[in-house]
Design a protein around this motif. Structure first.
Motif, short mmCIF file in Angstrom:
data_model
loop_
_atom_site.label_atom_id
_atom_site.label_comp_id
_atom_site.label_asym_id
_atom_site.label_seq_id
_atom_site.Cartn_x
_atom_site.Cartn_y
_atom_site.Cartn_z
N THR A 117 39.00 17.44 -12.56
CA THR A 117 39.38 16.29 -13.37
C THR A 117 38.36 15.17 -13.25
N SER A 118 37.87 14.95 -12.04
CA SER A 118 36.87 13.88 -11.82
C SER A 118 35.60 14.17 -12.60
N GLN A 119 35.17 15.42 -12.64
CA GLN A 119 33.98 15.78 -13.41
C GLN A 119 34.21 15.55 -14.90
N PHE A 120 35.43 15.81 -15.36
CA PHE A 120 35.76 15.59 -16.77
C PHE A 120 35.67 14.09 -17.10
N TYR A 121 36.17 13.25 -16.19
CA TYR A 121 36.05 11.81 -16.40
C TYR A 121 34.58 11.39 -16.51
N VAL A 122 33.75 11.91 -15.60
CA VAL A 122 32.33 11.54 -15.60
C VAL A 122 31.65 12.02 -16.88
N ALA A 123 31.97 13.24 -17.31
CA ALA A 123 31.37 13.78 -18.52
C ALA A 123 31.73 12.94 -19.74
N ARG A 124 32.98 12.52 -19.83
CA ARG A 124 33.40 11.68 -20.95
C ARG A 124 32.74 10.30 -20.89
N PHE A 125 32.56 9.77 -19.68
CA PHE A 125 31.88 8.49 -19.51
C PHE A 125 30.44 8.58 -20.01
N VAL A 126 29.74 9.64 -19.63
CA VAL A 126 28.33 9.81 -20.03
C VAL A 126 28.23 10.00 -21.54
N LEU A 127 29.15 10.76 -22.11
CA LEU A 127 29.16 10.94 -23.57
C LEU A 127 29.32 9.57 -24.25
N GLY A 128 30.23 8.75 -23.76
CA GLY A 128 30.41 7.42 -24.33
C GLY A 128 29.17 6.56 -24.16
N LEU A 129 28.48 6.70 -23.03
CA LEU A 129 27.26 5.93 -22.79
C LEU A 129 26.23 6.17 -23.88
N PHE A 130 25.99 7.45 -24.20
CA PHE A 130 24.96 7.77 -25.19
C PHE A 130 25.40 7.51 -26.63
N GLU A 131 26.70 7.69 -26.90
CA GLU A 131 27.16 7.42 -28.26
C GLU A 131 27.28 5.92 -28.53
N GLY A 132 27.37 5.12 -27.46
CA GLY A 132 27.66 3.70 -27.64
C GLY A 132 26.66 2.94 -28.49
N GLY A 133 25.38 3.29 -28.39
CA GLY A 133 24.38 2.53 -29.13
C GLY A 133 24.23 2.92 -30.58
N VAL A 134 24.86 4.02 -31.00
CA VAL A 134 24.63 4.52 -32.36
C VAL A 134 25.22 3.60 -33.41
N TRP A 135 26.45 3.14 -33.17
CA TRP A 135 27.16 2.33 -34.17
C TRP A 135 26.38 1.07 -34.56
N PRO A 136 26.01 0.19 -33.61
CA PRO A 136 25.28 -1.02 -34.02
C PRO A 136 23.91 -0.70 -34.60
N ALA A 137 23.26 0.37 -34.12
CA ALA A 137 21.94 0.72 -34.66
C ALA A 137 22.03 1.10 -36.13
N VAL A 138 23.07 1.85 -36.50
CA VAL A 138 23.22 2.23 -37.91
C VAL A 138 23.61 1.03 -38.76
N LEU A 139 24.43 0.13 -38.22
CA LEU A 139 24.76 -1.09 -38.98
C LEU A 139 23.51 -1.92 -39.26
N ILE A 140 22.59 -1.97 -38.31
CA ILE A 140 21.31 -2.65 -38.53
C ILE A 140 20.53 -1.93 -39.62
N LEU A 141 20.54 -0.61 -39.58
CA LEU A 141 19.84 0.17 -40.61
C LEU A 141 20.41 -0.13 -42.00
N LEU A 142 21.73 -0.11 -42.13
CA LEU A 142 22.35 -0.36 -43.42
C LEU A 142 22.07 -1.77 -43.92
N ALA A 143 21.96 -2.74 -42.99
CA ALA A 143 21.65 -4.12 -43.39
C ALA A 143 20.26 -4.24 -43.99
N SER A 144 19.39 -3.26 -43.75
CA SER A 144 18.06 -3.26 -44.34
C SER A 144 18.02 -2.54 -45.69
N TRP A 145 19.12 -1.93 -46.06
CA TRP A 145 19.16 -1.14 -47.29
C TRP A 145 20.15 -1.65 -48.32
#
Length: 445
Positions: A117-145
């Motif tokens: 279970t602890s490994q599952f928590y860590v894996a989900r945390f790391v997944l969130g870490l890398f996905e976290g920056g995608v949303w604002p980056a794409v919003l910046i991209l759309l603001a240029s288009w």
């Protein structure tokens, strides 16, 4: 008086040519590639909601544990929001998203290999870490288009990947569960982002001037319209990053997003479990197919609400009214009996909590200039998405404590009510409709 001969008849100056129609290729190239990219991210984030009801006896998860598995993702989600937004604005949104896409795809596959279970928590945390920056980056991209007058529709069409991902992928995840282990579902569903990264690299450009697939005239048209939007923004929207995030409207938006997202993800994570109860423990394929129905309704309502918001400029109402409907449907769903009425109310709730996405994310671009809106949106998304931890965990903990989901969903309704109060009262002095029609905006440029 000397006769100077016949005088020329004064000629009226030729009429100024009408401004060119907004180019259509932006909608056909930028939006679909970005939508598929984030649809894969949302799949890797939310596939756990379909998997959790069928993990009995494997990792021995209680309801509180399941809520924590869903919520810990959002603790990791916070950390790269602002750094990724700044990278996207100062360096390249295209390259920032590419790096994050490869990283989250690998993390998603590795989460299927956990043993505790602890490994599952860590894996989900790391997944969130890398996905976290995608949303604002794409919003910046759309603001240029996309100029402001199109921003809510552009945001909503891109964000339509959220319900669309559930429409398409919930049945797929259910079918895959019937064919094999939940571990293989996670491993295999982490592969598509690695493939789509190649498409992203060749299809996406940071701004129109760098795109190979539109004409110079089209690129100039878009950039002139965006420059006009920037020139029309109030002086208070400029200044330093610190000035931007200290403004009251930005702080209010953080609060609105937190309370809304608490209700949003609390509902989303537990929706398949509720449907499983309605089907009297149906198969994972059946639950996956039925789970797609509320998200199909949400997709249509989300796009329609964004179009209404762009047409009228009423951003606050486009956020608040659907959430009020969602509160009523969420509470009624706990009071009625019968599978069909409850399913209908689940559809209404799903539509209501998805509908504000396009209008909400058009608001920061109306308040702040491009050079500071990146940090503001990163901060709003980072702190607001902590509600993604609170909502699932609260429902799980309260379900364990009371033996029923009624209390948990009532608490989610209270969070949505707080979001309505903040967006209605807190943003009244600051959020203004987009005033300029397309012709005026082009001439101003």
């Amino acid at each position: 008086m000397t006769d100077t001969g016949p005088q020329p008849i004064p000629q009226s100056p030729p009429a100024a040519p009408a401004p060119p129609a907004p180019p259509a290729k932006r909608w056909a190239y930028v939006i679909p590639v970005a939508a598929i990219m984030y649809m894969l991210a949302y799949l890797d984030r939310n596939n756990v909601s379909v998997i959790l009801p069928y993990m009995h006896g494997d990792l021995r998860l209680s309801n509180a544990d399941k809520g924590l598995v869903g919520g810990v993702f959002f603790l990791g989600y916070v950390f790269l929001q602002i750094p990724a937004a700044i990278l996207a604005q100062r360096w390249s949104a295209r390259k920032t998203v590419l790096l994050l896409m490869v990283a989250w795809g690998a993390a998603a596959s590795l989460s299927g290999l956990v043993r505790t279970t602890s490994q599952f928590y860590v894996a989900r945390f790391v997944l969130g870490l890398f996905e976290g920056g995608v949303w604002p980056a794409v919003l910046i991209l759309l603001a240029s288009w996309f100029p402001l007058r199109e921003r809510a529709r552009a945001n909503a069409l891109w964000m339509a990947c959220l319900p669309l991902s559930s429409v398409l992928m919930a049945p797929l995840s259910g079918w895959m569960l019937d064919q094999g282990s939940w571990r293989w579902v996670l491993v295999l569903q982490g592969v598509p982002p690695l493939v789509w990264a190649v498409v992203w690299w060749f299809a996406v450009a940071d701004r129109p001037a760098r795109a190979r697939w539109i004409s110079r005239a089209e690129a100039d048209h878009v950039e002139r319209a965006i420059a006009a939007d920037e020139a029309a923004k109030p002086p208070a929207g400029g200044g330093s990053y610190l000035d931007a995030v200290k403004q009251k409207p930005v702080l209010v938006l953080i609060g609105v997003y937190f309370f809304w997202i608490t209700g949003f993800y609390g509902f989303n994570l537990w929706l398949p479990s509720v449907i499983k109860e309605l089907t009297h423990d149906g198969s994972s394929t059946e639950v996956g197919l039925l789970t797609a129905i509320p998200f199909t309704v949400a997709l249509a309502v989300m796009i329609a609400n964004a179009a209404w918001s762009d047409r009228t400029g009423r951003r606050r109402q486009a956020v608040a009214v659907p959430l009020v409907v969602g509160i009523a449907a969420l509470l009624l769903g706990q009071a009625v009996d019968g599978a069909l009425p409850r399913m209908l109310l689940l559809c209404v709730t799903a539509a209501a909590v998805y509908a504000p996405y396009g209008p909400f994310w058009a608001i920061p671009g109306e308040l702040l200039r491009f050079e500071v809106v990146a940090v503001a949106m990163g901060l709003i998304n980072a702190l607001g998405n902590l509600g993604g931890f609170a909502g699932p965990y609260l429902v799980g903990r309260l379900t364990d404590a009371t033996g029923s989901s009624v209390t948990g969903f009532a608490v989610l309704s209270a969070f949505l009510a707080a979001a309505v109060a903040l967006v209605t009262l807190g943003l009244r002095p600051a959020v203004r409709p987009v005033r300029k029609p397309a012709r005026q905006a082009t001439e101003a440029a």
